[in-house]
Design a protein around this motif. Structure first.
Motif, PDB file in Angstrom:
ATOM      1  N   ASN A 287       0.753  -1.090  -0.049  1.00 21.49           N
ATOM      2  CA  ASN A 287      -0.093   0.039  -0.033  1.00 21.49           C
ATOM      3  C   ASN A 287       0.743   1.282   0.012  1.00 21.49           C
ATOM      4  O   ASN A 287       2.127   1.295  -0.332  1.00 21.49           O
ATOM      5  CB  ASN A 287      -1.097   0.086   1.250  1.00 21.49           C
ATOM      6  N   MET A 288       0.166   2.490   0.228  1.00 19.33           N
ATOM      7  CA  MET A 288       1.093   3.580   0.280  1.00 19.33           C
ATOM      8  C   MET A 288       2.345   3.702   0.938  1.00 19.33           C
ATOM      9  O   MET A 288       3.139   4.384   0.627  1.00 19.33           O
ATOM     10  CB  MET A 288       0.066   4.745   0.681  1.00 19.33           C
ATOM     11  N   ARG A 289       2.428   3.171   2.217  1.00 20.66           N
ATOM     12  CA  ARG A 289       3.480   3.169   3.028  1.00 20.66           C
ATOM     13  C   ARG A 289       4.308   1.668   3.348  1.00 20.66           C
ATOM     14  O   ARG A 289       5.075   1.847   3.961  1.00 20.66           O
ATOM     15  CB  ARG A 289       3.008   3.716   4.471  1.00 20.66           C
ATOM     16  N   GLU A 290       3.749   0.796   2.774  1.00 24.17           N
ATOM     17  CA  GLU A 290       4.286  -0.570   3.133  1.00 24.17           C
ATOM     18  C   GLU A 290       4.638  -1.315   1.869  1.00 24.17           C
ATOM     19  O   GLU A 290       3.903  -1.482   0.756  1.00 24.17           O
ATOM     20  CB  GLU A 290       3.055  -1.528   3.925  1.00 24.17           C
ATOM     21  N   GLN A 291       5.723  -2.239   2.061  1.00 23.03           N
ATOM     22  CA  GLN A 291       6.090  -3.137   1.014  1.00 23.03           C
ATOM     23  C   GLN A 291       6.428  -4.445   1.776  1.00 23.03           C
ATOM     24  O   GLN A 291       6.733  -4.448   2.850  1.00 23.03           O
ATOM     25  CB  GLN A 291       7.204  -2.734   0.106  1.00 23.03           C
ATOM     26  N   LEU A 292       6.487  -5.233   0.976  1.00 26.70           N
ATOM     27  CA  LEU A 292       6.391  -6.841   1.308  1.00 26.70           C
ATOM     28  C   LEU A 292       8.187  -6.998   0.870  1.00 26.70           C
ATOM     29  O   LEU A 292       8.378  -6.866  -0.264  1.00 26.70           O
ATOM     30  CB  LEU A 292       5.589  -7.948   0.622  1.00 26.70           C
ATOM     31  N   ILE A 293       8.756  -7.335   1.737  1.00 24.75           N
ATOM     32  CA  ILE A 293      10.179  -7.795   1.484  1.00 24.75           C
ATOM     33  C   ILE A 293      10.726  -9.177   1.826  1.00 24.75           C
ATOM     34  O   ILE A 293      10.077  -9.654   2.693  1.00 24.75           O
ATOM     35  CB  ILE A 293      11.112  -6.605   2.012  1.00 24.75           C
ATOM     36  N   ARG A 294      11.883  -9.533   1.497  1.00 22.48           N
ATOM     37  CA  ARG A 294      12.328 -10.841   1.737  1.00 22.48           C
ATOM     38  C   ARG A 294      13.007 -10.510   3.354  1.00 22.48           C
ATOM     39  O   ARG A 294      13.842  -9.536   3.487  1.00 22.48           O
ATOM     40  CB  ARG A 294      13.413 -11.371   1.083  1.00 22.48           C
ATOM     41  N   ALA A 295      12.934 -11.564   4.173  1.00 21.24           N
ATOM     42  CA  ALA A 295      13.540 -11.328   5.514  1.00 21.24           C
ATOM     43  C   ALA A 295      15.223 -11.774   5.098  1.00 21.24           C
ATOM     44  O   ALA A 295      15.361 -12.875   4.467  1.00 21.24           O
ATOM     45  CB  ALA A 295      13.064 -12.245   6.557  1.00 21.24           C
ATOM     46  N   VAL A 296      16.225 -10.896   5.508  1.00 13.82           N
ATOM     47  CA  VAL A 296      17.586 -10.835   5.457  1.00 13.82           C
ATOM     48  C   VAL A 296      18.207 -10.736   6.754  1.00 13.82           C
ATOM     49  O   VAL A 296      17.590 -10.207   7.662  1.00 13.82           O
ATOM     50  CB  VAL A 296      18.113  -9.976   4.241  1.00 13.82           C
ATOM     51  N   GLU A 297      19.221 -11.252   6.886  1.00 10.11           N
ATOM     52  CA  GLU A 297      20.214 -11.111   8.027  1.00 10.11           C
ATOM     53  C   GLU A 297      21.169  -9.742   7.801  1.00 10.11           C
ATOM     54  O   GLU A 297      21.761 -10.204   6.516  1.00 10.11           O
ATOM     55  CB  GLU A 297      20.990 -12.267   8.329  1.00 10.11           C
ATOM     56  N   ILE A 298      20.762  -8.869   8.185  1.00 11.52           N
ATOM     57  CA  ILE A 298      21.482  -7.353   7.757  1.00 11.52           C
ATOM     58  C   ILE A 298      23.128  -7.589   8.012  1.00 11.52           C
ATOM     59  O   ILE A 298      23.412  -7.980   9.060  1.00 11.52           O
ATOM     60  CB  ILE A 298      20.884  -6.294   8.146  1.00 11.52           C
TER      61      ILE A 298
ATOM     62  N   ILE B 175      23.763   2.065   0.720  1.00  8.07           N
ATOM     63  CA  ILE B 175      23.064   0.960   0.629  1.00  8.07           C
ATOM     64  C   ILE B 175      23.344  -0.173   2.041  1.00  8.07           C
ATOM     65  O   ILE B 175      24.505   0.173   2.435  1.00  8.07           O
ATOM     66  CB  ILE B 175      23.025   0.205  -0.645  1.00  8.07           C
ATOM     67  N   GLU B 176      22.727  -0.961   2.272  1.00  7.47           N
ATOM     68  CA  GLU B 176      22.658  -1.927   3.128  1.00  7.47           C
ATOM     69  C   GLU B 176      22.410  -3.163   2.617  1.00  7.47           C
ATOM     70  O   GLU B 176      21.579  -3.357   1.534  1.00  7.47           O
ATOM     71  CB  GLU B 176      21.794  -1.743   4.501  1.00  7.47           C
ATOM     72  N   ILE B 177      23.163  -4.412   2.767  1.00  2.10           N
ATOM     73  CA  ILE B 177      23.265  -5.633   2.061  1.00  2.10           C
ATOM     74  C   ILE B 177      22.817  -6.628   3.346  1.00  2.10           C
ATOM     75  O   ILE B 177      23.245  -6.586   4.231  1.00  2.10           O
ATOM     76  CB  ILE B 177      24.793  -5.808   1.776  1.00  2.10           C
ATOM     77  N   GLY B 178      21.987  -7.537   2.890  1.00  5.19           N
ATOM     78  CA  GLY B 178      21.485  -8.505   3.573  1.00  5.19           C
ATOM     79  C   GLY B 178      22.107 -10.092   3.100  1.00  5.19           C
ATOM     80  O   GLY B 178      22.183 -10.074   1.864  1.00  5.19           O
TER      81      GLY B 178
ATOM     82  N   ARG C   1      23.637 -15.945  -0.236  1.00  4.59           N
ATOM     83  CA  ARG C   1      24.117 -15.057  -1.136  1.00  4.59           C
ATOM     84  C   ARG C   1      23.534 -13.383  -0.596  1.00  4.59           C
ATOM     85  O   ARG C   1      22.987 -13.286   0.315  1.00  4.59           O
ATOM     86  CB  ARG C   1      23.504 -15.412  -2.676  1.00  4.59           C
ATOM     87  N   LEU C   2      24.033 -12.615  -1.065  1.00  6.18           N
ATOM     88  CA  LEU C   2      23.891 -11.219  -0.776  1.00  6.18           C
ATOM     89  C   LEU C   2      23.219 -10.527  -1.489  1.00  6.18           C
ATOM     90  O   LEU C   2      23.418 -10.670  -2.814  1.00  6.18           O
ATOM     91  CB  LEU C   2      25.338 -10.360  -0.564  1.00  6.18           C
ATOM     92  N   ILE C   3      22.038  -9.700  -1.192  1.00  4.35           N
ATOM     93  CA  ILE C   3      21.154  -8.896  -1.815  1.00  4.35           C
ATOM     94  C   ILE C   3      21.004  -7.517  -1.347  1.00  4.35           C
ATOM     95  O   ILE C   3      21.502  -7.404  -0.047  1.00  4.35           O
ATOM     96  CB  ILE C   3      19.752  -9.560  -1.788  1.00  4.35           C
TER      97      ILE C   3
END
Ligand code: UDP
Length: 253
Positions: free
Chosen positions: A75-86, A178-181, A190-192
């Motif tokens: 929605n306007m303020r939210e996005q679905l993302i993959r959980a990563v280990e930052i 940027i931050e990498i997870g 792998r890193l994303i």
């Protein structure tokens, strides 16, 4: 409605548990902070703009084969993302001297660098995110040499992509963070690219006028931050002009 479980609240975003394992919901707040939260304000609509802009950049990166955490906007303020280990490092890529680099090395702001320079900052608010070398990163186990090589490669690809995109709309990409997870597919790691890419984490200067279109507008009191971000979104064709400002409903008499 079921309450979502809050996983982490940062300065500009909140992470909630996602609907499926391995996913999270990333919520973009309107809060603006600078100088390690020494300066703070609420900029109405900033979260909406950054949600859309980060979606746009992450989708573009996926389109050229750069892996990111972005799945879809909810929605306007939210996005679905993959959980990563930052990885606990901020990866900064610079094309032009500005900010901390200018201060640290006495290089005049606006000086083009001979080549893009990548720096790593250790993510620790109490320490003020100190600049670290690859030696520190490996010795303290924050990442391996292979991770570092992959982070440099990702940083350079993001830089090429974003620089070109911005150049096309008359904006110079001075630097960005940027931050990498890490993610695992079975035993394979792998890193994303994770977190966000938005004018909060980039320096963007109008090529013609030199006008700043990024968070420095807030840091240095240079005018309306939401106007600056809306201008970036407008030039990139990300938002129809009428949704740039989120206005309150007005009472009809
Ligand atoms: N940056 C960021 N988050 C941070 C630190 C830096 O997004 O915690 C971004 C910043 O907006 C700029 C780039 O990284 O685009 C380089 O910032 P710099 O190291 O010059 O530090 P600053 O002057 O922003 O404190």
């Amino acid at each position: 409605m079921a309450r979502r479980k809050l996983v982490y609240e940062g300065k500009a975003k909140i992470l909630y548990e996602g609907p499926e394992p391995g996913t999270m919901v990333q919520y973009f707040k309107d809060d603006a902070t600078a100088f390690n939260a020494g300066k703070r304000d609420v900029i109405e609509g900033k979260g909406v703009l950054n949600n859309r802009l980060s979606e746009f950049f992450m989708n573009g990166l996926a389109g050229i084969g750069v892996p990111t955490h972005f799945i879809r906007r909810i929605n306007m303020r939210e996005q679905l993302i993959r959980a990563v280990e930052i990885i606990p490092l901020k990866v900064v890529v610079r094309n032009v001297a500005a900010g901390l680099m200018s201060k640290r090395l006495g290089i005049k702001e606006g000086t083009s660098l001979p080549r893009p320079i990548i720096e790593f900052y250790y993510k620790d608010d109490n320490l003020g995110d100190p600049l670290v070398t690859e030696e520190h990163v490996i010795a303290f186990g924050w990442a391996s040499q292979q991770d570092l090589d992959d982070m440099v490669a990702l940083g350079m690809r993001v830089n090429d992509f974003l620089s070109g995109l911005m150049l096309g709309v008359g904006i110079k990409l001075v630097d960005f963070k940027i931050e990498i997870g890490r993610i695992w597919d079975g035993d394979f790691m792998r890193l994303i690219v994770a977190d966000e890419i938005s004018p909060d984490s980039c320096r963007l200067w109008d090529i013609e006028s030199g006008q700043k279109l990024d968070k420095d507008v807030f840091r240095c009191d240079l005018g309306s931050l939401s106007d600056a971000y809306t201008e970036v979104a407008r030039r990139l064709g990300v938002m129809p002009s009428n949704t740039g400002h989120v206005t309150k409903p007005t009472l009809i008499n």
